[in-house]
Design an enzyme around this catalytic site. Sequence first.
Site: not given
Length: 398
Positions: A197, A328
């Site tokens: 991230k 996803h």
Amino acid sequence: MALSANSDAVTYAKAANTRTAAETGDRIEWVKLSLAFLPLATPVSDAKVLTGRQKPLTEVAIIIAEIRSRDGFEGVGFSYSKRAGGQGIYAHAKEIADNLLGEDPNDIDKIYTKLLWAGASVGRSGMAVQAISPIDIALWDMKAKRAGLPLAKLLGAHRDSVQCYNTSGGFLHTPLDQVLKNVVISRENGIGGIKLKVGQPNCAEDIRRLTAVREALGDEFPLMVDANQQWDRETAIRMGRKMEQFNLIWIEEPLDAYDIEGHAQLAAALDTPIATGEMLTSFREHEQLILGNASDFVQPDAPRVGGISPFLKIMDLAAKHGRKLAPHFAMEVHLHLSAAYPLEPWLEHFEWLNPLFNEQLELRDGRMWISDRHGLGFTLSEQARRWTQLTCEFGKRP
């Protein structure tokens, strides 16, 4: 029906050797919906949390559909919401579910259309279709079980396994030393790639963390980053160019999910591929993304777009335009769909949902492997039942 070597998954599914209700007299006779709340061991933060747009994520709402036919075939499917919305999805599903009773469970397209029209006043995207998702997924699970096949095989699988990457080890709330430990653990557990991230308020911190992870992995191990819609166009170009030194597989969600033009400009300007699409909730939105050349990797989410039926249409369009696929979340569903995609896809490994099921997916050699279990290959665990807060049933209880 003859099938060419390059037939898409939709064609395979329609040609599958399954008995219809006209031949069996089969009909849907029972539907159960459940709303469960899955607690997370640690509150999760990404860029949207650090900038104050969201609170840390502490639980996931799971909307489950269980369907049984007169002939005794069963199907299980689910949708989810990571923040607000779970109760709304469940409520809408509850309002439309009785439309299933008496229908041929193989007529999935007919049922889908019927459910859309049942809730037509609230549209054809977002919560309206996310309420259909668990039902649609359960019907595909049942269809594959009726055929005696894993769902991937029913769809005409191109492969028996899919390369996978790990996301959960690299969240922004995780200290760098723990991220580096997670990287090692992921590789040892058979993961084939790592996603980190990014989107820190201080962009230099992103580069520092990324440098350390790349050094730990070596130059060739697959590495991705995910900005979770944090950057504006100018920042995305600047950060994208700084990150080209790291040999990334992709930069994910650098911009607002609905900024098609901005993503297209970014994809054209950078050497590193762009990935996006997880927040889109309909086929039409993904159509705009694909036709607008706004991503190199498309990232649809079956529970978010309305189930497997619209996901297959997105897959077909993406393949026709040469886009790569990286669904996803929801690996329990997406493993089967990814295996049926003609171009080599990536699959996101997320262990969050593991406690919901009695069975677990096999990780080996950087890939996730399809089991020989029929349908999706999962049954609900007792833990899932304990986390359930609301249920409703329609039809004759088995």
